[in-house]
Design an enzyme around this catalytic site. Sequence first.
Site, PDB file in Angstrom:
ATOM      1  N   THR A 233       0.706  -1.189   0.060  1.00  0.00           N
ATOM      2  CA  THR A 233      -0.139   0.122  -0.006  1.00  0.00           C
ATOM      3  C   THR A 233       1.011   1.176   0.037  1.00  0.00           C
ATOM      4  OG1 THR A 233      -0.201  -0.251   2.224  1.00  0.00           O
ATOM      5  CG2 THR A 233      -1.935  -1.035   1.075  1.00  0.00           C
ATOM      6  N   GLY A 234       2.279   0.961   0.240  1.00  0.00           N
ATOM      7  CA  GLY A 234       2.905   2.411  -0.021  1.00  0.00           C
ATOM      8  C   GLY A 234       3.537   2.808   1.138  1.00  0.00           C
ATOM      9  N   LYS A 235       3.538   1.987   2.370  1.00  0.00           N
ATOM     10  CA  LYS A 235       4.198   2.536   3.664  1.00  0.00           C
ATOM     11  C   LYS A 235       5.560   3.023   3.461  1.00  0.00           C
ATOM     12  CE  LYS A 235       3.198  -1.641   5.491  1.00  0.00           C
ATOM     13  NZ  LYS A 235       2.598  -2.321   4.449  1.00  0.00           N
ATOM     14  N   GLU A 453     -20.502 -23.520 -13.440  1.00  0.00           N
ATOM     15  CA  GLU A 453     -20.324 -21.806 -13.665  1.00  0.00           C
ATOM     16  C   GLU A 453     -21.488 -21.098 -14.046  1.00  0.00           C
ATOM     17  OE1 GLU A 453     -17.670 -20.528 -12.629  1.00  0.00           O
ATOM     18  OE2 GLU A 453     -16.509 -22.516 -12.563  1.00  0.00           O
TER      19      GLU A 453
END
Length: 687
Positions: A233-235, A453
């Site tokens: 997430t970009g920490k 399906e």
Amino acid sequence: MGGNQPKMPRFNMSWIYLVIIAALAVIFFTDGGQTIGQSTVHNTSYSNFKAYVTKGYAKKIVVNKSESKIKLFVNSANIRDVFHQSQQQTGSDPCVETVYGSIDQVEQFLDQQRATGKFKGELTYEVESRNGFMNLLMSIAPLAIFIFLWFFLMGRFGGGSGGGMGIFNVGRSKAQMYEKGNDLGITFKDVAGQAGAKQEVQEIVEFLKNPKKYTDLGGKIPKGALLVGPPGTGKTLLAKAVAGEAGVPFFSMSGSDFVEMFVGVGASRVRDTFAKAKDKAPSIIFIDEIDAIGRARSKNPGFGGNDERENTLNALLTEMDGFGTNSGVIILAATNRVDMLDKALLRAGRFDRQIHVDLPDLTERKEIFNVHLKPIKVDESLDIDLLARQTPGFSGADIANVCNEAALIAARHDSQVVGKQDFLDAVDRIIGGLEKKTKVMTAKEKRAIALHEAGHATISWFCEHANPLVKVSIVPRGNALGAAWYMPEERQLTTKDQLLDEMCSLLGGRAAEELFTGHISTGAMNDLERSTKMAQSMIAYYGMSDVLPNICYYDNNEYTFTKPYSAETDRLIDAEVLKMINEQYARAKALLEEHKDGHNALAELLIAREVIFADDVEKIFGKRPWISRSQEIMESNQANQEEQNKLEDQSNPSTPTDSNTPTDLNTPTDLNNPTNLNNPTNPTDQK
């Protein structure tokens, strides 16, 4: 003229070393220059040796006691008798060499031959077993091995960092320091989305730029901020952006850099890191994956305790908020396992703030796509809004992977630009895996998969709260023989009806198998697993059971080995789970019986085309009434918003009308605003 002169090679001390080594080699290999010329030396047996002595061929005998060897030098007159060659061919002083057993027997034999007059030559002894080089090599070999091991250990334990003897630097910090954080070249402009997280850390940046603004009012900047969120997430990127915006010294390291096999090394590295940061204050220390050293300390030291890791954590706790002062040093850390961290580490005064870096929403995903699409040659008609809607639940790293996969797919097809279909194929590739069109299936298996399906698609179409269908495929992907893709709605709360509809949709594949083929298969394993876990969560955690209402048995203590309820309650939970799943299974069978003609048409279309979309399902079953109602609500909301804007303009004539004002994407009535894309239904996952 001077420019045309040839360049002379630079002097190098290595040349002198090579000359010395070559000279020593010549001396040692030639035994100090005392060689016997080019004379012939033949090996022979001890019997032949005795025969040569008895015949009077011996001119001189040399006995080597250390190697138990005898050399017999032959008289010039007997060279041809022994070597069958002339003296010019054998050299001036040829000899034969043999090995003896007992020196006493040799001496007794030679005394006998000397008494009979057969041996009149000289008898000498030598004790030298090797040449000079071998003697030197054997004498210095232990010392050379010791020196080699010493330097190897110094380089190993010193981390190859140099700067003196590395083995004594084992306790030094491994942090990578940037003298100025903006040397990283990353600012908040490079972080797409995460507006809330950026706002949280902006105050830290402002303090580092202008501390007097806060200290004059008596305020204190938070000592530490913990970035918490799922992977990708970009920490780490956000921490680099903080350093880039503040422009102060930045120390970056991982939690595993403190871990070492030697006792006390981790604590020493913690102290050294903080000492360097204090010297460079104001500064930032960033510890990535802090859970490597910050994990909760064991309550029972004799069971699973790690003294070295706990000592490192104690040193970190003391440095962050102990008797010493850390004025001007701000700690940033990142983890995706905040539940595992020690409570003493999370308290105020150490990490004052926990900044949640969550998965991006629709608007943020669009911003992230704009960042990662800059270096890619995309089709001008590409709809980025569509890509953002097709990737709910994706992290920033996932979106970067989608863009890269799309470019690779386009290059594989020899395309000049990356188009819409390339991105959609990339999303399918990441979610479901690589297509396996070469997998061999019989016609009976293919029909069973299509019925399965089609059962998912039919149930989800007629359940009000089921996730909207995107497409259905019976092309094998990864471990799945078929899959259905959905577009989950973005919502912060999920009701019991929504969960039950989703469970009914999951069980639609197994219900279709039983109804229309007369048997069930192992293909529904993934569906059964997900529906069972969902039912267990609804009853044990969410309190959505009639028998056990409003009770939550969730316990986040990972060291607890007992269930937080009795055996009787355990049986009630199992009974309620079975009852809930059976009710939804019966409901799915009833819906399929009601719409069996449409289900059969849908299955036949799947067999013929292998992949069908929501438009194809709509042609068979008609429009979903709930989608129509949601569209009416959206249109009504838009009309109300426009009416409200007109009233505001009339009451405020000086305010210019902004016709481009975006609507609030987080409005609860916005039902077409997906937030989380679950994994595609994998009904035929053969295990």
